[in-house]
Design a protein around this motif. Structure first.
Motif, PDB file in Angstrom:
ATOM      1  N   LEU A 206       6.951 -27.778 -18.601  1.00  0.00           N
ATOM      2  CA  LEU A 206       7.232 -28.000 -20.010  1.00  0.00           C
ATOM      3  C   LEU A 206       8.719 -28.199 -20.222  1.00  0.00           C
ATOM      4  O   LEU A 206       9.536 -27.465 -19.659  1.00  0.00           O
ATOM      5  CB  LEU A 206       6.764 -26.809 -20.854  1.00  0.00           C
ATOM      6  CG  LEU A 206       5.286 -26.412 -20.798  1.00  0.00           C
ATOM      7  CD1 LEU A 206       5.024 -25.428 -19.683  1.00  0.00           C
ATOM      8  CD2 LEU A 206       4.846 -25.793 -22.127  1.00  0.00           C
ATOM      9  N   PHE A 207       9.051 -29.169 -21.047  1.00  0.00           N
ATOM     10  CA  PHE A 207      10.456 -29.350 -21.414  1.00  0.00           C
ATOM     11  C   PHE A 207      10.545 -29.932 -22.814  1.00  0.00           C
ATOM     12  O   PHE A 207       9.600 -30.552 -23.311  1.00  0.00           O
ATOM     13  CB  PHE A 207      11.191 -30.241 -20.401  1.00  0.00           C
ATOM     14  CG  PHE A 207      10.810 -31.689 -20.427  1.00  0.00           C
ATOM     15  CD1 PHE A 207      11.610 -32.635 -21.068  1.00  0.00           C
ATOM     16  CD2 PHE A 207       9.647 -32.135 -19.810  1.00  0.00           C
ATOM     17  CE1 PHE A 207      11.257 -33.975 -21.098  1.00  0.00           C
ATOM     18  CE2 PHE A 207       9.293 -33.468 -19.820  1.00  0.00           C
ATOM     19  CZ  PHE A 207      10.098 -34.397 -20.469  1.00  0.00           C
ATOM     20  N   THR A 208      11.669 -29.689 -23.460  1.00  0.00           N
ATOM     21  CA  THR A 208      11.871 -30.171 -24.821  1.00  0.00           C
ATOM     22  C   THR A 208      12.503 -31.557 -24.806  1.00  0.00           C
ATOM     23  O   THR A 208      13.279 -31.889 -23.911  1.00  0.00           O
ATOM     24  CB  THR A 208      12.766 -29.209 -25.611  1.00  0.00           C
ATOM     25  OG1 THR A 208      13.985 -28.992 -24.879  1.00  0.00           O
ATOM     26  CG2 THR A 208      12.081 -27.877 -25.835  1.00  0.00           C
ATOM     27  N   GLY A 209      12.172 -32.342 -25.817  1.00  0.00           N
ATOM     28  CA  GLY A 209      12.733 -33.689 -25.927  1.00  0.00           C
ATOM     29  C   GLY A 209      12.216 -34.369 -27.184  1.00  0.00           C
ATOM     30  O   GLY A 209      11.586 -33.737 -28.039  1.00  0.00           O
ATOM     31  N   TYR A 210      12.458 -35.657 -27.293  1.00  0.00           N
ATOM     32  CA  TYR A 210      11.945 -36.416 -28.430  1.00  0.00           C
ATOM     33  C   TYR A 210      12.028 -37.898 -28.098  1.00  0.00           C
ATOM     34  O   TYR A 210      12.816 -38.321 -27.246  1.00  0.00           O
ATOM     35  CB  TYR A 210      12.703 -36.071 -29.719  1.00  0.00           C
ATOM     36  CG  TYR A 210      14.196 -36.340 -29.722  1.00  0.00           C
ATOM     37  CD1 TYR A 210      14.746 -37.338 -30.518  1.00  0.00           C
ATOM     38  CD2 TYR A 210      15.070 -35.566 -28.952  1.00  0.00           C
ATOM     39  CE1 TYR A 210      16.122 -37.570 -30.546  1.00  0.00           C
ATOM     40  CE2 TYR A 210      16.434 -35.780 -28.975  1.00  0.00           C
ATOM     41  CZ  TYR A 210      16.955 -36.786 -29.769  1.00  0.00           C
ATOM     42  OH  TYR A 210      18.311 -37.014 -29.783  1.00  0.00           O
ATOM     43  N   THR A 211      11.198 -38.687 -28.751  1.00  0.00           N
ATOM     44  CA  THR A 211      11.054 -40.096 -28.361  1.00  0.00           C
ATOM     45  C   THR A 211      12.284 -40.930 -28.677  1.00  0.00           C
ATOM     46  O   THR A 211      12.482 -41.980 -28.059  1.00  0.00           O
ATOM     47  CB  THR A 211       9.831 -40.730 -29.054  1.00  0.00           C
ATOM     48  OG1 THR A 211      10.014 -40.714 -30.475  1.00  0.00           O
ATOM     49  CG2 THR A 211       8.556 -39.972 -28.711  1.00  0.00           C
ATOM     50  N   SER A 212      13.117 -40.495 -29.622  1.00  0.00           N
ATOM     51  CA  SER A 212      14.338 -41.234 -29.946  1.00  0.00           C
ATOM     52  C   SER A 212      15.522 -40.820 -29.086  1.00  0.00           C
ATOM     53  O   SER A 212      16.615 -41.362 -29.252  1.00  0.00           O
ATOM     54  CB  SER A 212      14.697 -41.041 -31.429  1.00  0.00           C
ATOM     55  OG  SER A 212      13.652 -41.469 -32.272  1.00  0.00           O
ATOM     56  N   CYS A 213      15.323 -39.891 -28.184  1.00  0.00           N
ATOM     57  CA  CYS A 213      16.396 -39.411 -27.305  1.00  0.00           C
ATOM     58  C   CYS A 213      16.920 -40.573 -26.462  1.00  0.00           C
ATOM     59  O   CYS A 213      16.137 -41.280 -25.824  1.00  0.00           O
ATOM     60  CB  CYS A 213      15.853 -38.301 -26.412  1.00  0.00           C
ATOM     61  SG  CYS A 213      17.035 -37.653 -25.209  1.00  0.00           S
ATOM     62  N   PRO A 214      18.221 -40.793 -26.438  1.00  0.00           N
ATOM     63  CA  PRO A 214      18.759 -41.973 -25.754  1.00  0.00           C
ATOM     64  C   PRO A 214      18.969 -41.834 -24.254  1.00  0.00           C
ATOM     65  O   PRO A 214      19.154 -42.839 -23.564  1.00  0.00           O
ATOM     66  CB  PRO A 214      20.109 -42.172 -26.456  1.00  0.00           C
ATOM     67  CG  PRO A 214      20.529 -40.779 -26.836  1.00  0.00           C
ATOM     68  CD  PRO A 214      19.262 -40.059 -27.178  1.00  0.00           C
TER      69      PRO A 214
END
Length: 207
Positions: free
Chosen positions: A65-73
């Motif tokens: 598991l890891f944190t992130g987001y789809t707009s992360c560049p």
């Protein structure tokens, strides 16, 4: 008598070899391994396919598991691509399924459909996970990770978040955490080659 002597010598040599082998330093994972593994608080999240996820969905498999987001560049797509490359090696050292959860820390923009489009590109082993902050923040914090919540007035924003990766074992307990390396001039990402080596040691020691 000579045969008996040979047998005794052989047994002594075998026992000496066992003692020497057991006294040799054994390789240890470089990751932080929790002894004993730590239970996760009950949670309810939303998968990219619309399913409701609870602790039971982590059982019977190894889950990263890891944190992130789809707009992360940068960090997030790099980590996803690295995982896609490393998954065959990770899967080869265990007879349990190996899954990857991307926990979106941007629920305002990361809709279920957006997460589905993003994660399924990398493969069926990847799961996009989301929740509103009231449920998301306690879950992320319980993993030993963190993220920042942007102001309501912000539109085009970046989300600061942990770059570490958490390993949950088939009992749905937090088993280890892989810290990111911070080298000047490079992205703070986890060394996947080292993580594969650590994972092999962890699975061998897992009961």
């Amino acid at each position: 008598m000579q045969k008996l002597l040979v047998s005794v010598v052989a047994i002594v040599a075998l026992l000496a070899g066992v003692v020497i082998f057991n006294s040799l330093p054994r390789p240890e994972p470089q990751a932080l391994v929790y002894e004993p593994p730590r239970e996760l608080d009950p949670f309810m999240l939303e998968a990219h396919n619309g399913a409701q996820l609870t602790n039971a969905d982590l059982t019977g498999q190894w889950t990263f598991l890891f944190t992130g987001y789809t707009s992360c560049p940068d960090i997030c797509p790099t980590t996803m691509a690295d995982f896609k490359k490393a998954l065959p090696q990770l899967a080869s050292v265990t007879n349990r399924p190996v899954k990857v959860w991307l926990i979106s820390v941007d629920p305002r923009r990361d809709t279920q459909q957006k997460l589905a489009d993003y994660t399924t590109y990398f493969g069926t082993e990847f799961m996009g996970v989301r929740a509103e902050h009231k449920n998301l923040y306690p879950f992320v914090n319980g993993l030993g990770l963190m993220y920042s919540i942007p102001g309501e007035e912000e539109v085009d924003y970046l989300v600061n978040h942990s770059s570490a990766i958490v390993l949950v074992n088939p009992d749905a307990n937090r088993h280890a955490i892989f810290k990111a390396s911070h080298t000047p001039g490079t992205l703070p990402t986890v060394d996947m080659e080292q993580m594969v080596q650590d994972f092999q040691l962890i699975t061998q020691q897992y009961q």
